[in-house]
Design an enzyme around this catalytic site. Structure first.
Site, PDB file in Angstrom:
ATOM      1  N   HIS A  28       4.363  -3.169  -0.002  1.00 19.80           N
ATOM      2  CA  HIS A  28       4.079  -1.954   0.773  1.00 19.80           C
ATOM      3  C   HIS A  28       4.963  -0.799   0.301  1.00 19.80           C
ATOM      4  O   HIS A  28       4.467   0.298  -0.018  1.00 19.80           O
ATOM      5  CB  HIS A  28       4.315  -2.241   2.254  1.00 19.80           C
ATOM      6  CG  HIS A  28       4.021  -1.095   3.163  1.00 19.80           C
ATOM      7  ND1 HIS A  28       2.843  -0.981   3.867  1.00 19.80           N
ATOM      8  CD2 HIS A  28       4.758   0.013   3.494  1.00 19.80           C
ATOM      9  CE1 HIS A  28       2.865   0.131   4.580  1.00 19.80           C
ATOM     10  NE2 HIS A  28       4.019   0.747   4.380  1.00 19.80           N
ATOM     11  N   GLU A  29       6.265  -1.033   0.246  1.00 19.41           N
ATOM     12  CA  GLU A  29       7.189   0.030  -0.146  1.00 19.41           C
ATOM     13  C   GLU A  29       7.085   0.342  -1.643  1.00 19.41           C
ATOM     14  O   GLU A  29       7.231   1.500  -2.052  1.00 19.41           O
ATOM     15  CB  GLU A  29       8.618  -0.352   0.226  1.00 19.41           C
ATOM     16  CG  GLU A  29       8.869  -0.458   1.722  1.00 19.41           C
ATOM     17  CD  GLU A  29       8.507   0.818   2.470  1.00 19.41           C
ATOM     18  OE1 GLU A  29       8.727   1.923   1.921  1.00 19.41           O
ATOM     19  OE2 GLU A  29       7.993   0.711   3.596  1.00 19.41           O
ATOM     20  N   HIS A  32       4.317   2.780  -2.090  1.00 15.68           N
ATOM     21  CA  HIS A  32       4.741   4.143  -1.744  1.00 15.68           C
ATOM     22  C   HIS A  32       5.477   4.782  -2.926  1.00 15.68           C
ATOM     23  O   HIS A  32       5.175   5.913  -3.331  1.00 15.68           O
ATOM     24  CB  HIS A  32       5.698   4.112  -0.539  1.00 15.68           C
ATOM     25  CG  HIS A  32       5.037   3.949   0.774  1.00 15.68           C
ATOM     26  ND1 HIS A  32       3.917   4.651   1.158  1.00 15.68           N
ATOM     27  CD2 HIS A  32       5.356   3.156   1.843  1.00 15.68           C
ATOM     28  CE1 HIS A  32       3.569   4.309   2.378  1.00 15.68           C
ATOM     29  NE2 HIS A  32       4.426   3.400   2.820  1.00 15.68           N
TER      30      HIS A  32
END
Length: 205
Positions: A28-29, A32
């Site tokens: 997820h990160e 980003h």
């Protein structure tokens, strides 16, 4: 889950959840940071956050919440919007990238179940792949809730008219308290259950 966590099945689920949680928050990160890098912002890469090492992204409280309640968060990747050529558009893209990575993971896992069912003949394999799907869908859906500091709040910030920004800044001040209160009061499961059920039905056809 808390009521049966110390049962044999509960402990097995907890152990099988650990790699799923670590992957979900890490990817997820990473997504980003990768999206920001593609749009010209090297901040995450410069600070060692453009990485698939879980230790670079782990937020203990968020990881425990994800492990126990299937909703949680990681340590946010630093973003510097001054590097963006189109800040409003690029903020939305970067904000959606994390959830997109989790949805992609859930989709790939579901396709493995649909097209290679022989791989999941044992209870452990079935449970692990199901947890991968549920945890990634839960993390993605939860982070799209428009309460700061979740990703959905950044999208809300871009879409709000200037006259409403004062309410957003108030929400930003108390956002974490609101999120923790909603978790303790068990509100999120009621809000997210219909969404999770629909997504699971769409994926596991």
């Amino acid at each position: 889950m808390l009521t049966n966590i110390f049962s044999q099945a509960g402990l097995a689920n907890l152990l099988l959840s650990l790699p799923a949680v670590l992957w979900a928050i890490t990817f997820h990160e990473y997504c980003h940071g990768y999206a920001a890098r593609l749009l010209g912002d090297p901040t995450a890469e410069r600070e060692g956050r453009l990485s698939l090492n879980p230790l670079a992204h782990l937020d203990p409280v968020g990881a425990i919440c994800l492990l126990l309640f299937r909703i949680g968060w990681a340590k946010p990747v630093p973003i510097d919007t001054r590097y963006f050529k189109h800040p409003r558009r690029d903020i939305v893209i970067v904000s959606l990238a994390g959830a997109a990575g989790n949805f992609l993971t859930a989709f790939v896992c579901a396709q493995l179940v649909n097209f290679l069912p022989a791989l999941f003949g044992s209870w452990g394999a079935q449970q692990f792949i199901l947890l991968m799907i549920i945890i990634n869908l839960g993390l993605a859906s939860f982070n799209l809730v428009p309460i700061p500091p979740l990703d959905g709040s950044r999208i809300l910030y871009v879409l709000l008219p200037p006259s409403c920004l004062k309410y957003y800044f108030w929400l930003e001040r108390y956002g974490m308290i609101i999120i923790l209160a909603l978790i303790v009061l068990n509100v999120f499961p009621y809000l997210m259950q219909p969404i999770m059920s629909l997504l699971l039905r769409l994926l596991l056809v």
